[in-house]
Write an enzyme that holds these catalytic residues in place. Structure first.
Site, PDB file in Angstrom:
ATOM      1  N   GLU A 174     -14.881 -13.628 -22.746  1.00 54.53           N
ATOM      2  CA  GLU A 174     -13.620 -13.912 -22.059  1.00 54.53           C
ATOM      3  C   GLU A 174     -13.362 -15.397 -21.821  1.00 54.53           C
ATOM      4  O   GLU A 174     -12.412 -15.763 -21.150  1.00 54.53           O
ATOM      5  CB  GLU A 174     -13.516 -13.112 -20.751  1.00 54.53           C
TER       6      GLU A 174
ATOM      7  N   ASP B 217      -8.759 -12.723 -19.321  1.00 51.55           N
ATOM      8  CA  ASP B 217      -9.241 -14.085 -19.129  1.00 51.55           C
ATOM      9  C   ASP B 217      -9.251 -14.876 -20.422  1.00 51.55           C
ATOM     10  O   ASP B 217      -8.967 -16.066 -20.428  1.00 51.55           O
ATOM     11  CB  ASP B 217     -10.653 -14.063 -18.524  1.00 51.55           C
TER      12      ASP B 217
ATOM     13  N   HIS C 148       0.811  -1.218   0.000  1.00 51.35           N
ATOM     14  CA  HIS C 148       0.000   0.000   0.000  1.00 51.35           C
ATOM     15  C   HIS C 148       0.842   1.264   0.000  1.00 51.35           C
ATOM     16  O   HIS C 148       0.492   2.264  -0.618  1.00 51.35           O
ATOM     17  CB  HIS C 148      -0.942  -0.021   1.200  1.00 51.35           C
TER      18      HIS C 148
ATOM     19  N   CYS D 158     -11.470  -4.519 -23.300  1.00 55.57           N
ATOM     20  CA  CYS D 158     -11.107  -3.887 -22.028  1.00 55.57           C
ATOM     21  C   CYS D 158     -10.016  -4.628 -21.258  1.00 55.57           C
ATOM     22  O   CYS D 158      -9.691  -4.248 -20.145  1.00 55.57           O
ATOM     23  CB  CYS D 158     -12.339  -3.717 -21.155  1.00 55.57           C
TER      24      CYS D 158
HETATM   25  C1  PEP Z   1     -10.491  -9.498 -18.547  1.00 62.13           C
HETATM   26  O1  PEP Z   1     -10.640 -10.670 -18.195  1.00 62.13           O
HETATM   27  O2  PEP Z   1      -9.840  -9.158 -19.564  1.00 62.13           O
HETATM   28  C2  PEP Z   1     -11.065  -8.411 -17.756  1.00 62.13           C
HETATM   29  C3  PEP Z   1     -11.086  -7.176 -18.207  1.00 62.13           C
HETATM   30  O3  PEP Z   1     -11.571  -8.693 -16.548  1.00 62.13           O
HETATM   31  P1  PEP Z   1     -10.708  -9.002 -15.230  1.00 62.13           P
HETATM   32  O4  PEP Z   1      -9.288  -8.579 -15.494  1.00 62.13           O
HETATM   33  O5  PEP Z   1     -11.386  -8.228 -14.153  1.00 62.13           O
HETATM   34  O6  PEP Z   1     -10.868 -10.476 -15.082  1.00 62.13           O
HETATM   35 MG    MG Z   2     -12.062 -11.252 -16.680  1.00 61.04          MG
END
Ligand code: PEP
Ligand code: MG
Length: 596
Positions: free
Chosen positions: A439, A463, A194, A510
């Site tokens: 994903e 993922d 942190h 994303c």
């Molecule tokens: C992903 O899996 O790419 C994603 C954006 O979600 P997280 O990283 O929260 O699993």
């Molecule tokens: Mg994910």
């Protein structure tokens, strides 16, 4: 004067040079004092509670200070410490020791701390190690408030210094005044501790893992900290000082250029607009995302808000306030809110037991599966989202969908919630778009079918790469196989983009790969027009986008799809990009400072 050059780990970028200020690590073991009777024991317990109360007040003040100076997203660090002050195990064990052994509370507390340290240390986990340091920090504060131990204060430093320490607790980090501490050189700590997260937010260059700098440095030695390269130099010679000043200048110029870029339109040389949005984990991240030039929120991970909640289950009203705040502050842009992606590595509400029983939690009862099992919990989140939809442009995103059945169940629940809200007379806005995360490989294979069920796709490469390539995204020993440019990934994504284009639904990407320039440019070549990423990286990608043409990227992407390995894809694309757009990739990693 002794010169020394030490390699460590750069955890907060930038360059700083100043006199050393050594943070002393004196910890005196408390003496054991015997109590004579029950009255003294009672008084001792009351003294303990007064110290706990005082510690809580101090932490609340620190939390407020950090929230106003660095942003509330970092104030949660102190929430964790405040919760530790109410920890029944910590308080109960200490009180039991005081009563059973008739000893002073300082001694009992120290003993309890050591037993915690021993248990956690046996787990040999970096995350746990950070939490030990948090517990140590809280207990040290209570000890100080009991009248034992002195906390060396960083307040009142008069000149600009480089802070050198064995370790830096969050309480100490929170005292740092940016005007006086210009660099950090720390022997221990980790990237995720942190105090380091705070240093990054304060934009103070920092190097950790220096092992024994603390024993080698003298107060007033000249210390140069290169947080970008992960290097610390004691008493650098004149030529090196000059070289570093040049480097510092270049780094600062690049930072300025990035920030200038943040306000420019995200458009290619041939006039194609690319939407760049931000991934956030709290409404408090929004101002930074806006500063970085993000146009909306492409992914609000609600998991951390839930996990950090004191009960693990913020109710409907609390969630409504958060989502409404996001919608309001992001307007006129859109905000995509992802429903709870819990389970797996993120355990919550009463599921600890089943989590412990799962042999393969990443493939287990998590995300949408967990939500569909805990319907009341899920409905509270959906109702809060539906209500907040009247405040601004909100969209709902469902994680880990692997089949049509799941999305249909979600749709039915949404209808149920809508009917309930209407019956209660709650005003609802226009219909909220519903999307799925792509994903898992099953979602790729049925992308055409899913596209007919939902309003948009959001590709989660983090993922998707893990599940497609069967490579644990958190396992260092197989990280060499975790390749965003692997032909299997590129082909999967081509298929997803085509399925979405066929029925004309929007697609955003994303995962972390969105902010890798070569990967992002291939995606643009394949037709993707929306990305969401760590806000600090928005200006970096925007700068790249502004230096390329989509017509050329199309050809490059088609060629990339034919390369047989990730390495060949990278070489092929790089060669062509450098030949066509020599300025596009002239960036340094790191993004805008201050992202935390
Ligand atoms: C992903 O899996 O790419 C994603 C954006 O979600 P997280 O990283 O929260 O699993
Ligand atoms: Mg994910």
């Amino acid at each position: 004067m002794r010169q020394l050059r030490l390699k460590g780990l750069g955890v907060s970028p930038g360059i700083a040079m100043g006199r050393a200020f050594i943070l002393e690590q004196t910890e005196v073991a408390p003496a054991k004092v015997a109590l004579s009777d029950a009255a003294e024991v009672d008084e001792e317990i009351q003294r303990f509670h007064r110290a706990l109360h005082k510690s809580r007040e101090q932490l609340l003040t620190l939390k407020e200070r950090i929230a106003s100076e660095v942003g509330g997203e970092h104030a949660y660090i102190f929430d964790a410490q405040i919760l530790m002050l109410q920890d029944e195990l910590l308080i109960g064990k200490t009180e039991t020791k005081v009563r059973a052994e008739k000893v002073n509370v300082e001694w009992a507390l120290q003993d309890v701390k050591e037993s915690f340290d021993e248990i956690f240390r046996a787990l040999e986990d970096a995350y746990i190690a950070d939490r030990i340091s948090d517990i140590g920090d809280v207990i040290r504060r209570v000890q100080v408030n009991l009248g034992h131990q002195q906390l060396q204060s960083l307040e009142g430093l008069q000149e600009k210094v480089v802070l050198v320490a064995r370790d830096l607790t969050p309480s100490q980090a929170a005292q740092i005044e940016k005007s006086h501490v210009i660099g950090l050189a720390i022997d221990t700590a980790s990237r995720t501790s942190h105090s380091i997260i705070l240093a990054r937010s304060l934009k103070i260059p920092a190097v950790i893992a220096l092992h024994d700098l603390y024993f080698k440095v003298r107060n007033d030695d000249l210390v140069l900290v290169d947080g970008t390269e992960g290097e610390v130099v004691l008493n650098p010679p004149a030529a090196m000082i000059k070289e570093y000043f040049n480097k510092k200048q270049k780094y600062e110029d690049y930072q300025k250029e990035l920030l200038k870029c943040a306000v420019l339109p995200s458009v290619t040389l041939d006039g194609v607009s690319i939407l760049l949005q931000a991934n956030i984990e709290s409404a408090l991240d929004i101002p930074f995302a806006v500063r970085c030039g993000a146009e909306g929120i492409g992914l609000f991970r609600t998991d951390y808000m839930i996990l950090n909640h004191e009960t693990g289950d913020p109710g409907e009203s609390e969630q409504y306030e958060v989502y409404a705040e996001v919608a309001r502050n992001v307007a006129p842009h859109s905000s995509v809110i992802r429903t709870a992606d819990l389970g797996g590595d993120k355990v919550t509400f009463g599921d600890q037991a089943s989590y412990a029983r799962e042999n393969n939690p990443i493939l287990g009862l998590r995300a949408v599966r967990l939500c569909l099992k805990h319907r009341d919990f899920f409905k509270r989140q959906l109702r809060a989202l539906l209500r907040a939809g009247s405040v601004g442009d909100l969209r709902i995103l469902i994680p880990m969908v692997s089949g049509i059945g799941e999305i249909r169940q979600v749709k039915r629940l949404l209808e149920e919630c809508q009917a309930e809200l209407a019956a209660e007379g709650v005003p609802l806005g226009k219909r909220i778009p519903l999307g799925v995360m792509i994903e898992v490989p099953a979602a790729v294979a049925i992308a055409d079918l899913l596209a007919r069920e939902v309003d948009f796709f959001s590709i989660g490469t983090n993922d998707l790469i893990q599940h497609t390539l069967a490579v644990d995204r958190d396992n260092d020993s197989v990280s060499y196989l975790y390749e965003p440019l692997h032909p299997a990934i590129l082909r999967s994504l081509e298929r997803v983009l085509k399925a979405a284009a066929d029925v004309d639904i929007r697609v955003n990407l994303c995962g972390e790969a969105a902010s890798e320039p070569i990967f992002a440019l291939i995606m643009i070549g394949l037709g993707l027009r929306e990305f969401s990423m760590n806000p600090a990286l928005v200006p970096v990608i925007k700068r790249v986008i502004r230096a390329v043409r989509v017509d050329a990227l199309r050809d490059i992407a088609i060629g990339a799809l034919e390369r047989p390995t990730a390495q060949e894809v990278e070489e092929y694309v790089l060669e062509r990009l450098v030949a066509r757009f020599p300025d596009a990739l002239m960036t340094v990693p790191g993004g805008v400072q201050g992202g935390g």
